[in-house]
Design an enzyme around this catalytic site. Sequence first.
Site, PDB file in Angstrom:
ATOM      1  N   GLU A   1     -24.617   6.145   0.757  1.00  0.00           N
ATOM      2  CA  GLU A   1     -24.763   5.392  -0.498  1.00  0.00           C
ATOM      3  C   GLU A   1     -25.006   6.346  -1.652  1.00  0.00           C
ATOM      4  O   GLU A   1     -25.785   7.290  -1.531  1.00  0.00           O
ATOM      5  CB  GLU A   1     -25.958   4.421  -0.415  1.00  0.00           C
ATOM      6  CG  GLU A   1     -25.613   3.104   0.209  1.00  0.00           C
ATOM      7  CD  GLU A   1     -26.779   2.133   0.190  1.00  0.00           C
ATOM      8  OE1 GLU A   1     -27.784   2.390  -0.495  1.00  0.00           O
ATOM      9  OE2 GLU A   1     -26.685   1.114   0.887  1.00  0.00           O
TER      10      GLU A   1
ATOM     11  N   LYS B   1      14.994  -2.195  -5.005  1.00  0.00           N
ATOM     12  CA  LYS B   1      14.352  -1.939  -3.708  1.00  0.00           C
ATOM     13  C   LYS B   1      13.902  -3.256  -3.106  1.00  0.00           C
ATOM     14  O   LYS B   1      13.273  -4.064  -3.781  1.00  0.00           O
ATOM     15  CB  LYS B   1      13.169  -1.010  -3.994  1.00  0.00           C
ATOM     16  CG  LYS B   1      12.211  -0.743  -2.889  1.00  0.00           C
ATOM     17  CD  LYS B   1      11.187   0.320  -3.326  1.00  0.00           C
ATOM     18  CE  LYS B   1      10.166  -0.202  -4.312  1.00  0.00           C
ATOM     19  NZ  LYS B   1       9.131   0.786  -4.658  1.00  0.00           N
TER      20      LYS B   1
HETATM   21  C1  R5P Z   1       5.850   0.265  -6.554  1.00  0.00           C
HETATM   22  O1  R5P Z   1       6.105  -0.793  -7.082  1.00  0.00           O
HETATM   23  C2  R5P Z   1       5.516   1.534  -7.275  1.00  0.00           C
HETATM   24  O2  R5P Z   1       6.065   1.568  -8.554  1.00  0.00           O
HETATM   25  C3  R5P Z   1       5.997   2.721  -6.477  1.00  0.00           C
HETATM   26  O3  R5P Z   1       7.409   2.694  -6.421  1.00  0.00           O
HETATM   27  C4  R5P Z   1       5.469   2.700  -5.093  1.00  0.00           C
HETATM   28  O4  R5P Z   1       4.072   2.517  -5.087  1.00  0.00           O
HETATM   29  C5  R5P Z   1       5.804   3.982  -4.361  1.00  0.00           C
HETATM   30  O5  R5P Z   1       5.347   3.855  -3.045  1.00  0.00           O
HETATM   31  P1  R5P Z   1       5.886   4.784  -1.888  1.00  0.00           P
HETATM   32  O6  R5P Z   1       5.826   6.194  -2.369  1.00  0.00           O
HETATM   33  O7  R5P Z   1       4.948   4.499  -0.738  1.00  0.00           O
HETATM   34  O8  R5P Z   1       7.286   4.342  -1.576  1.00  0.00           O
END
Ligand code: R5P
Length: 324
Positions: free
Chosen positions: A54, A206
């Site tokens: 803590e 994505k």
């Molecule tokens: C997500 O919406 C953020 O903008 C980044 O693209 C994400 O956090 C990247 O995460 P990682 O490197 O694990 O793919």
Amino acid sequence: MKNPTFAAPFADTQKMSSVKIFSGTISKYLSEQISEHYGAPLGALKINKFSDGEMAPEFNESIRGEDVFLINATCAPSDNLMELLLMADAVRRASASNITAVIPYFGYARQDRKDKPRVAIGAKLVANLLTAAGIQRLMTLDLHAGQIQGFFDFPVDHLDGTAIFVPYIKDLKLNNYMIASADVGGVGRARTYAKHFGVELAVCDKHRLRANEIANMQVIGDVSGMNVLLVDDIVDTGRTLAKAADVLMEKGALSVRAFCTHGIFSGPAVEVLTKSALTEIVVTDSLPQKHPDNPKIKVLSVAPLFAKAIRRVHAQESISTLFL
Ligand code: R5P
């Protein structure tokens, strides 16, 4: 008319608040640079610890009536957030006149909405905690979503990574280049760069199955024959950037460089990115960086930007001229 005989007795006792900068543990390396750029030493603060871990911060100088800036990133583990909350509580009880949380990386920002049933809005909870602890102003950098500013009912100084990355990009002196957003959520940020440089914008769309795992990615826009500058706010596992670089190269890009404000680099991220098709990954020091010799990863400092912003906030001057 004001009676000077009443004003005089206060003249000796009333003072202007001065800036006092204190650092939490995780951001010490950055706070030292910020205080150097600001031109004043860090304030005396000891983070005492009980044997179970803590934390019990103790300020070893008077802060009564002062304009206090508390610097700490709120990345995982949540001890970093807790430390900042305890610091704020101590400062409030010590009668500071104003308390600003300087959070170079605002953790939990990826939980900014309820996009499926039975999930938390972590960023709003953090905002509530900071408010309850006595914070009266927030200074932060490239929030995952700008709307998080609305989770606070006090002023938020939202600094912008363009101030850091634009000069670096200019120095690259690239021909045939364009900007790409690493995901749909980051299009606004990427468009700011594209507009500034007067170049085209592409978007990597994505699709995630779950946090940190990408199911597939499509590119919207023509990247063939172009040097692509990929913009994102966070690099965590590195999978988004590595996947985007692959897809962009498959679509005919000449090269892909990534510009990412917050380098979390969790798990095998550094290895994933080192092996990726990326030419380089440029991040800031909003979080501690531990890959000094990696030839692909370049770290730019945000310390001068924060120091200037603190100076202007204290002087009640505009900060918007610090970025695009
Ligand atoms: C997500 O919406 C953020 O903008 C980044 O693209 C994400 O956090 C990247 O995460 P990682 O490197 O694990 O793919």
